[in-house]
Scaffold this active site. Structure first.
Site, PDB file in Angstrom:
ATOM      1  N   GLU A   1      -7.285   4.987  15.607  1.00  0.00           N
ATOM      2  CA  GLU A   1      -6.975   5.769  14.545  1.00  0.00           C
ATOM      3  C   GLU A   1      -8.036   5.595  13.478  1.00  0.00           C
ATOM      4  O   GLU A   1      -8.602   4.664  13.312  1.00  0.00           O
ATOM      5  CB  GLU A   1      -5.684   5.305  13.997  1.00  0.00           C
ATOM      6  CG  GLU A   1      -4.839   5.916  12.961  1.00  0.00           C
ATOM      7  CD  GLU A   1      -3.557   5.338  12.779  1.00  0.00           C
ATOM      8  OE1 GLU A   1      -2.674   4.897  13.719  1.00  0.00           O
ATOM      9  OE2 GLU A   1      -3.296   5.318  11.519  1.00  0.00           O
TER      10      GLU A   1
ATOM     11  N   ASP B   1      -8.028   6.638   9.191  1.00  0.00           N
ATOM     12  CA  ASP B   1      -7.128   6.737   8.232  1.00  0.00           C
ATOM     13  C   ASP B   1      -7.672   7.035   6.831  1.00  0.00           C
ATOM     14  O   ASP B   1      -8.390   6.568   6.490  1.00  0.00           O
ATOM     15  CB  ASP B   1      -6.258   5.635   8.022  1.00  0.00           C
ATOM     16  CG  ASP B   1      -5.326   5.486   9.273  1.00  0.00           C
ATOM     17  OD1 ASP B   1      -5.278   6.276   9.900  1.00  0.00           O
ATOM     18  OD2 ASP B   1      -4.552   4.363   9.250  1.00  0.00           O
TER      19      ASP B   1
ATOM     20  N   GLU C   1      -5.382   7.584   3.411  1.00  0.00           N
ATOM     21  CA  GLU C   1      -4.054   7.492   2.997  1.00  0.00           C
ATOM     22  C   GLU C   1      -4.326   7.304   1.368  1.00  0.00           C
ATOM     23  O   GLU C   1      -5.100   6.414   0.948  1.00  0.00           O
ATOM     24  CB  GLU C   1      -3.325   6.506   3.272  1.00  0.00           C
ATOM     25  CG  GLU C   1      -2.943   6.316   4.744  1.00  0.00           C
ATOM     26  CD  GLU C   1      -1.874   5.308   5.011  1.00  0.00           C
ATOM     27  OE1 GLU C   1      -0.946   5.614   5.611  1.00  0.00           O
ATOM     28  OE2 GLU C   1      -2.461   3.984   4.988  1.00  0.00           O
TER      29      GLU C   1
ATOM     30  N   HIS D   1      -6.989   4.707   0.314  1.00  0.00           N
ATOM     31  CA  HIS D   1      -6.790   3.656   1.417  1.00  0.00           C
ATOM     32  C   HIS D   1      -7.448   4.210   2.656  1.00  0.00           C
ATOM     33  O   HIS D   1      -7.120   5.129   3.270  1.00  0.00           O
ATOM     34  CB  HIS D   1      -5.270   3.331   1.435  1.00  0.00           C
ATOM     35  CG  HIS D   1      -5.100   2.170   2.645  1.00  0.00           C
ATOM     36  ND1 HIS D   1      -4.995   0.952   2.161  1.00  0.00           N
ATOM     37  CD2 HIS D   1      -4.978   2.504   4.002  1.00  0.00           C
ATOM     38  CE1 HIS D   1      -4.602   0.330   3.419  1.00  0.00           C
ATOM     39  NE2 HIS D   1      -4.616   1.105   4.446  1.00  0.00           N
ATOM     40  N   THR D   2      -8.322   3.478   3.192  1.00  0.00           N
ATOM     41  CA  THR D   2      -9.022   3.852   4.409  1.00  0.00           C
ATOM     42  C   THR D   2      -8.991   2.592   5.639  1.00  0.00           C
ATOM     43  O   THR D   2      -8.581   1.533   5.228  1.00  0.00           O
ATOM     44  CB  THR D   2     -10.398   4.183   4.478  1.00  0.00           C
ATOM     45  OG1 THR D   2     -11.190   2.897   3.944  1.00  0.00           O
ATOM     46  CG2 THR D   2     -10.736   5.187   3.263  1.00  0.00           C
TER      47      THR D   2
ATOM     48  N   ARG E   1      -8.610  -3.158   9.116  1.00  0.00           N
ATOM     49  CA  ARG E   1      -9.968  -3.152   8.559  1.00  0.00           C
ATOM     50  C   ARG E   1      -9.859  -2.015   7.357  1.00  0.00           C
ATOM     51  O   ARG E   1     -10.777  -0.959   7.051  1.00  0.00           O
ATOM     52  CB  ARG E   1     -10.692  -2.208   9.475  1.00  0.00           C
ATOM     53  CG  ARG E   1     -10.797  -3.104  10.930  1.00  0.00           C
ATOM     54  CD  ARG E   1     -12.078  -2.371  11.814  1.00  0.00           C
ATOM     55  NE  ARG E   1     -12.203  -3.292  12.908  1.00  0.00           N
ATOM     56  CZ  ARG E   1     -11.666  -2.899  14.177  1.00  0.00           C
ATOM     57  NH1 ARG E   1     -10.895  -1.946  14.260  1.00  0.00           N
ATOM     58  NH2 ARG E   1     -12.090  -3.780  15.285  1.00  0.00           N
ATOM     59  N   GLU E   2      -8.987  -2.413   6.242  1.00  0.00           N
ATOM     60  CA  GLU E   2      -8.907  -1.579   5.292  1.00  0.00           C
ATOM     61  C   GLU E   2      -9.939  -1.810   4.053  1.00  0.00           C
ATOM     62  O   GLU E   2     -10.417  -2.852   3.938  1.00  0.00           O
ATOM     63  CB  GLU E   2      -7.466  -2.128   4.479  1.00  0.00           C
ATOM     64  CG  GLU E   2      -6.279  -2.005   5.404  1.00  0.00           C
ATOM     65  CD  GLU E   2      -5.811  -3.191   6.228  1.00  0.00           C
ATOM     66  OE1 GLU E   2      -6.687  -3.969   6.121  1.00  0.00           O
ATOM     67  OE2 GLU E   2      -4.669  -3.343   6.683  1.00  0.00           O
TER      68      GLU E   2
END
Length: 281
Positions: free
Chosen positions: A96, A98, A100, A113-114, A124-125
């Site tokens: 995935e 992301d 967000e 937010h990745t 892994r934000e």
């Protein structure tokens, strides 16, 4: 590398550059009419009220490519809401990628937010404050995904580069085709200031808008065309693209001035040691 070569040999792909209508490229998958395709397929809107949010997904699955979408986010007091735009495969060991967008109180900047999941593992934000108001106009959010990099971009400016470090034992998303998804939903248990600010339903319905989807990507198909061959020789060059010195400087500028969270510096979260890619990337 053997796994990647196997994936290319075992499957056949078609490299497609697409800038069609939302009718052509996407299916609305939930929301009971809250998601709408308008303007002869050139505009898609998602809405959220107290009963339900809404969402859509791409008709195609992709394995590598450059994906662009212009999005205008929920305006005003959007606290508690999340607008998600991401690539994902299916199953417990899914991959995935992301974007967000976490809602805000009026006047506060949005939080972007990745995250990157590989084989079911995320955590892994990286989070950023955007340097513009993403509710006043459309802005372009892009994912460049090739065998060596996952690069997140905002209006062409790179903000994050997740590199392929498989040679060091770190998984990289390269074998699982992914669809594009987007949704607008209520997450006031965590989205704004850690969940301390709740959704104000007097502002509903909340609305996010999408236009100018573009993909130059490998689409899973029955064609015998080799996506790797096509992509490697395409004018776009995304198959081999990486950040040059200018791109690296632009990403450094964003991270120094607008990044508010990086999992690679959160030693409290990882008391046994930071994830290995943090010291290798």
């Amino acid at each position: 590398m053997k796994g990647f070569l196997f994936a290319i040999l075992a499957c056949s792909f078609l490299s497609i550059a697409s800038a069609g209508s939302f009718y052509q490229d996407f299916d609305i998958i939930w929301g009971d009419g809250r998601a709408k395709i308008l303007d002869n397929g050139r505009l898609l809107t998602l809405s959220l009220d107290k009963t339900s949010g809404s969402g859509f997904q791409s008709k195609n699955e992709y394995l590598f490519g450059k994906i662009d979408m212009q999005v205008k986010l929920v305006h005003g007091n959007s606290a508690g809401t999340v607008t998600a735009y991401y690539l994902s495969s299916q199953g417990p060991t899914h991959d995935e990628i992301d974007f967000e967008f976490l809602g805000n109180l009026s006047g506060d900047p949005y939080t972007l937010h990745t995250n990157v999941f590989t084989q079911g593992k995320g955590n892994r934000e990286m989070q950023f404050k955007l340097w513009f108001d993403p509710t006043k106009d459309f802005h372009t959010y892009s994912i460049l995904w090739n065998p060596r990099h996952v690069i997140f971009m905002v209006d062409g400016t790179p903000i994050r580069d997740f590199k392929n470090l498989e040679s060091r034992g770190i998984a990289f998303p390269k074998n699982q085709p992914m669809r594009i998804y987007s949704s607008l939903w209520n997450a006031d248990d965590w989205a704004t200031r850690g969940g301390t600010v709740k959704t104000d339903w007097s502002n509903a319905p909340f609305l996010a808008s999408y236009r100018n989807f573009n993909s130059d990507a490998c689409v899973t198909s029955s064609s015998s065309t080799s996506c790797a061959s096509d992509a490697a020789t395409s004018k776009s060059g995304w198959w081999n693209q990486e950040l040059d010195s200018t791109g690296q400087e632009r990403m450094k500028w964003v991270q120094q001035n607008y990044m508010i969270y990086n999992y690679c510096t959160d030693s409290k979260r990882f008391p046994q040691g930071l994830p290995p890619e943090c010291s290798l990337a």
